[in-house]
Motif scaffolding. Structure first.
Motif, PDB file in Angstrom:
ATOM      1  N   PRO A   1     105.802  21.663  11.777  1.00 22.72           N
ATOM      2  CA  PRO A   1     105.042  20.964  12.828  1.00 22.72           C
ATOM      3  C   PRO A   1     104.203  19.839  12.221  1.00 22.72           C
ATOM      4  O   PRO A   1     103.388  20.089  11.318  1.00 22.72           O
ATOM      5  CB  PRO A   1     104.177  22.068  13.430  1.00 22.72           C
ATOM      6  N   PRO A   2     104.373  18.604  12.681  1.00 22.51           N
ATOM      7  CA  PRO A   2     103.746  17.463  12.004  1.00 22.51           C
ATOM      8  C   PRO A   2     102.222  17.415  12.115  1.00 22.51           C
ATOM      9  O   PRO A   2     101.559  16.935  11.194  1.00 22.51           O
ATOM     10  CB  PRO A   2     104.386  16.249  12.683  1.00 22.51           C
ATOM     11  N   VAL A   3     101.658  17.893  13.230  1.00 27.29           N
ATOM     12  CA  VAL A   3     100.204  17.858  13.362  1.00 27.29           C
ATOM     13  C   VAL A   3      99.571  18.837  12.373  1.00 27.29           C
ATOM     14  O   VAL A   3      98.605  18.509  11.674  1.00 27.29           O
ATOM     15  CB  VAL A   3      99.756  18.160  14.799  1.00 27.29           C
ATOM     16  N   ALA A   4     100.124  20.045  12.311  1.00 24.95           N
ATOM     17  CA  ALA A   4      99.612  21.026  11.348  1.00 24.95           C
ATOM     18  C   ALA A   4      99.769  20.521   9.921  1.00 24.95           C
ATOM     19  O   ALA A   4      98.867  20.688   9.079  1.00 24.95           O
ATOM     20  CB  ALA A   4     100.330  22.357  11.521  1.00 24.95           C
ATOM     21  N   MET A   5     100.884  19.873   9.627  1.00 25.31           N
ATOM     22  CA  MET A   5     101.108  19.321   8.299  1.00 25.31           C
ATOM     23  C   MET A   5     100.054  18.261   7.985  1.00 25.31           C
ATOM     24  O   MET A   5      99.438  18.263   6.902  1.00 25.31           O
ATOM     25  CB  MET A   5     102.515  18.708   8.207  1.00 25.31           C
ATOM     26  N   ARG A   6      99.820  17.368   8.920  1.00 26.68           N
ATOM     27  CA  ARG A   6      98.826  16.311   8.701  1.00 26.68           C
ATOM     28  C   ARG A   6      97.436  16.892   8.493  1.00 26.68           C
ATOM     29  O   ARG A   6      96.695  16.457   7.600  1.00 26.68           O
ATOM     30  CB  ARG A   6      98.829  15.355   9.902  1.00 26.68           C
ATOM     31  N   LEU A   7      97.071  17.883   9.287  1.00 20.95           N
ATOM     32  CA  LEU A   7      95.731  18.461   9.181  1.00 20.95           C
ATOM     33  C   LEU A   7      95.563  19.273   7.899  1.00 20.95           C
ATOM     34  O   LEU A   7      94.481  19.263   7.291  1.00 20.95           O
ATOM     35  CB  LEU A   7      95.429  19.313  10.409  1.00 20.95           C
ATOM     36  N   ASP A   8      96.600  19.978   7.494  1.00 19.07           N
ATOM     37  CA  ASP A   8      96.529  20.705   6.220  1.00 19.07           C
ATOM     38  C   ASP A   8      96.330  19.730   5.059  1.00 19.07           C
ATOM     39  O   ASP A   8      95.489  19.951   4.179  1.00 19.07           O
ATOM     40  CB  ASP A   8      97.803  21.516   5.995  1.00 19.07           C
TER      41      ASP A   8
ATOM     42  N   ALA B   1     115.214  18.776  -4.442  1.00 17.18           N
ATOM     43  CA  ALA B   1     114.108  18.020  -3.856  1.00 17.18           C
ATOM     44  C   ALA B   1     114.421  17.646  -2.409  1.00 17.18           C
ATOM     45  O   ALA B   1     113.545  17.728  -1.534  1.00 17.18           O
ATOM     46  CB  ALA B   1     113.830  16.766  -4.683  1.00 17.18           C
ATOM     47  N   LEU B   2     115.650  17.247  -2.143  1.00 19.25           N
ATOM     48  CA  LEU B   2     116.038  16.904  -0.771  1.00 19.25           C
ATOM     49  C   LEU B   2     115.986  18.127   0.141  1.00 19.25           C
ATOM     50  O   LEU B   2     115.538  18.034   1.293  1.00 19.25           O
ATOM     51  CB  LEU B   2     117.443  16.293  -0.764  1.00 19.25           C
ATOM     52  N   ALA B   3     116.418  19.264  -0.369  1.00 20.55           N
ATOM     53  CA  ALA B   3     116.362  20.489   0.435  1.00 20.55           C
ATOM     54  C   ALA B   3     114.918  20.866   0.731  1.00 20.55           C
ATOM     55  O   ALA B   3     114.570  21.231   1.868  1.00 20.55           O
ATOM     56  CB  ALA B   3     117.086  21.619  -0.290  1.00 20.55           C
ATOM     57  N   LEU B   4     114.058  20.778  -0.277  1.00 22.13           N
ATOM     58  CA  LEU B   4     112.654  21.119  -0.093  1.00 22.13           C
ATOM     59  C   LEU B   4     111.972  20.129   0.849  1.00 22.13           C
ATOM     60  O   LEU B   4     111.225  20.532   1.754  1.00 22.13           O
ATOM     61  CB  LEU B   4     111.948  21.139  -1.449  1.00 22.13           C
ATOM     62  N   ALA B   5     112.229  18.840   0.668  1.00 22.43           N
ATOM     63  CA  ALA B   5     111.646  17.834   1.552  1.00 22.43           C
ATOM     64  C   ALA B   5     112.144  18.016   2.980  1.00 22.43           C
ATOM     65  O   ALA B   5     111.385  17.852   3.949  1.00 22.43           O
ATOM     66  CB  ALA B   5     111.974  16.434   1.044  1.00 22.43           C
ATOM     67  N   GLY B   6     113.426  18.371   3.135  1.00 26.73           N
ATOM     68  CA  GLY B   6     113.959  18.617   4.466  1.00 26.73           C
ATOM     69  C   GLY B   6     113.286  19.810   5.135  1.00 26.73           C
ATOM     70  O   GLY B   6     112.999  19.780   6.342  1.00 26.73           O
ATOM     71  N   GLU B   7     113.019  20.846   4.354  1.00 21.03           N
ATOM     72  CA  GLU B   7     112.307  22.014   4.881  1.00 21.03           C
ATOM     73  C   GLU B   7     110.907  21.630   5.349  1.00 21.03           C
ATOM     74  O   GLU B   7     110.466  22.027   6.441  1.00 21.03           O
ATOM     75  CB  GLU B   7     112.226  23.085   3.793  1.00 21.03           C
ATOM     76  N   LEU B   8     110.204  20.836   4.541  1.00 28.23           N
ATOM     77  CA  LEU B   8     108.857  20.411   4.911  1.00 28.23           C
ATOM     78  C   LEU B   8     108.878  19.459   6.098  1.00 28.23           C
ATOM     79  O   LEU B   8     107.973  19.487   6.943  1.00 28.23           O
ATOM     80  CB  LEU B   8     108.180  19.745   3.710  1.00 28.23           C
TER      81      LEU B   8
ATOM     82  N   ALA C   1     104.359   4.647   8.087  1.00 24.37           N
ATOM     83  CA  ALA C   1     104.401   4.030   9.420  1.00 24.37           C
ATOM     84  C   ALA C   1     105.688   4.319  10.184  1.00 24.37           C
ATOM     85  O   ALA C   1     105.757   4.034  11.389  1.00 24.37           O
ATOM     86  CB  ALA C   1     104.214   2.515   9.276  1.00 24.37           C
ATOM     87  N   ASP C   2     106.691   4.852   9.518  1.00 21.65           N
ATOM     88  CA  ASP C   2     107.997   5.100  10.138  1.00 21.65           C
ATOM     89  C   ASP C   2     108.023   6.508  10.724  1.00 21.65           C
ATOM     90  O   ASP C   2     108.080   7.497   9.998  1.00 21.65           O
ATOM     91  CB  ASP C   2     109.097   4.927   9.085  1.00 21.65           C
ATOM     92  N   ASP C   3     108.021   6.610  12.050  1.00 18.35           N
ATOM     93  CA  ASP C   3     107.978   7.925  12.697  1.00 18.35           C
ATOM     94  C   ASP C   3     109.229   8.750  12.422  1.00 18.35           C
ATOM     95  O   ASP C   3     109.192   9.982  12.553  1.00 18.35           O
ATOM     96  CB  ASP C   3     107.800   7.752  14.204  1.00 18.35           C
ATOM     97  N   ALA C   4     110.326   8.098  12.058  1.00 22.62           N
ATOM     98  CA  ALA C   4     111.563   8.835  11.779  1.00 22.62           C
ATOM     99  C   ALA C   4     111.528   9.520  10.420  1.00 22.62           C
ATOM    100  O   ALA C   4     112.306  10.444  10.168  1.00 22.62           O
ATOM    101  CB  ALA C   4     112.768   7.891  11.858  1.00 22.62           C
ATOM    102  N   VAL C   5     110.638   9.083   9.563  1.00 25.23           N
ATOM    103  CA  VAL C   5     110.494   9.698   8.237  1.00 25.23           C
ATOM    104  C   VAL C   5     109.440  10.790   8.339  1.00 25.23           C
ATOM    105  O   VAL C   5     108.289  10.545   8.692  1.00 25.23           O
ATOM    106  CB  VAL C   5     110.082   8.647   7.183  1.00 25.23           C
ATOM    107  N   ARG C   6     109.825  12.011   8.005  1.00 26.78           N
ATOM    108  CA  ARG C   6     108.915  13.145   8.143  1.00 26.78           C
ATOM    109  C   ARG C   6     108.494  13.735   6.797  1.00 26.78           C
ATOM    110  O   ARG C   6     107.619  14.593   6.736  1.00 26.78           O
ATOM    111  CB  ARG C   6     109.590  14.237   8.994  1.00 26.78           C
ATOM    112  N   ALA C   7     109.144  13.297   5.725  1.00 27.90           N
ATOM    113  CA  ALA C   7     108.777  13.728   4.369  1.00 27.90           C
ATOM    114  C   ALA C   7     109.225  12.650   3.398  1.00 27.90           C
ATOM    115  O   ALA C   7     110.086  11.821   3.727  1.00 27.90           O
ATOM    116  CB  ALA C   7     109.419  15.070   4.019  1.00 27.90           C
TER     117      ALA C   7
END
Length: 259
Positions: A201-208, A190-197, A44-50
């Motif tokens: 683009p969040p819409v493409a990520m969500r749809l994938d 893990a932090l580097a990989l999560a930061g990369e992800l 639910a937190d829009d600031a969190v992306r991974a």
């Protein structure tokens, strides 16, 4: 939220830590409930992306089910138990944000399954993973489903029926550990990989992620239905309770000798 789960936010990455190191982060109901709540919060937190999921201590990501909880189950409680796992697995599978699992040690049984429900896994050479539930009298239902999706039927049968744990080299070779690094670098990687992800683009990520969920949904629902049927039969037989008591007694005796 209880202290069985710790949460932190590092930039655009939310970090969840399983926090029962005294029992190798073994699951009980409060911990499962707290983990669902943590995923809800970060989703639910829009600031969190991974999101990163890891375990406290340096011995285990998770040892699987806390047998002190399940040893007293009857058939009705076993069915409720399957529903609790459904809630957690549903929450993980429906995340719109990428989930990286930072493996700080052993991942066994249901903790192995949770690790496989992550999108990518980072581990070190001391990590071991597998499905040893048969050794404590627990029949496997969700485990064979997720393993078959990831590594095929032959390896799934091997791991389920023998209860053996794979070392990190085998896990890496068959694609279950995506990044293998020295132990002290697991969280940084893990932090580097999560930061990369997180930067994708969040819409493409969500749809994938949605499409991966759709591709595996039929098998997931089948394993849950089978779980209710199989766990009711198993616990009604009394075998799991007997085997878990034996397992716990042997473990206590080993600890007493080593004390």
């Amino acid at each position: 939220m209880t202290n069985t789960i710790l949460t932190d936010i590092r930039g655009a990455v939310g970090v969840i830590t399983l926090n029962r190191p005294e029992v190798l982060n073994a699951w009980n109901k409060p911990m499962r409930d707290a983990l669902v709540a943590a995923f809800d919060r970060f989703e639910a937190d829009d600031a969190v992306r991974a999101i990163i999921l890891t375990g406290a201590g340096d011995r285990a990501f998770g040892a699987g089910q806390d047998l002190n909880e399940t040893k007293s189950f009857d058939a009705d409680r076993a069915e409720e138990w399957v529903a609790e796992w459904e809630r957690l697995y549903d929450r993980m599978r429906s995340l719109s944000k990428p989930l990286v699992v930072a493996l700080n040690g052993i991942a066994a049984g249901s903790a192995f399954q949770v690790a496989l429900l992550g999108d990518l896994r980072v581990g070190h050479p001391g990590v071991r993973m597998g499905q040893p539930e048969i050794n404590s009298g627990i029949a496997s239902t969700t485990g064979p489903w997720i393993m078959k999706e990831m590594i095929g039927l032959a390896r799934t049968m091997d791991l389920t029926l023998t209860g053996r744990l794979m070392d990190a080299g085998e896990c890496h070779a068959i694609g279950l550990i995506n990044r293998l690094v020295p132990q002290e670098r697991v969280m940084d990687e893990a932090l580097a990989l999560a930061g990369e992800l997180a930067a994708k683009p969040p819409v493409a990520m969500r749809l994938d992620k949605q499409r991966f969920r759709e591709m595996t949904e039929a098998g997931f629902r089948d394993c849950l239905a089978a779980g209710v049927r199989i766990q009711r039969e198993a616990y009604a037989s009394g075998e799991p309770a007997r085997m878990m008591e034996e397992f716990l007694a042997k473990r206590a005796a080993r600890k007493a000798v080593g004390a």
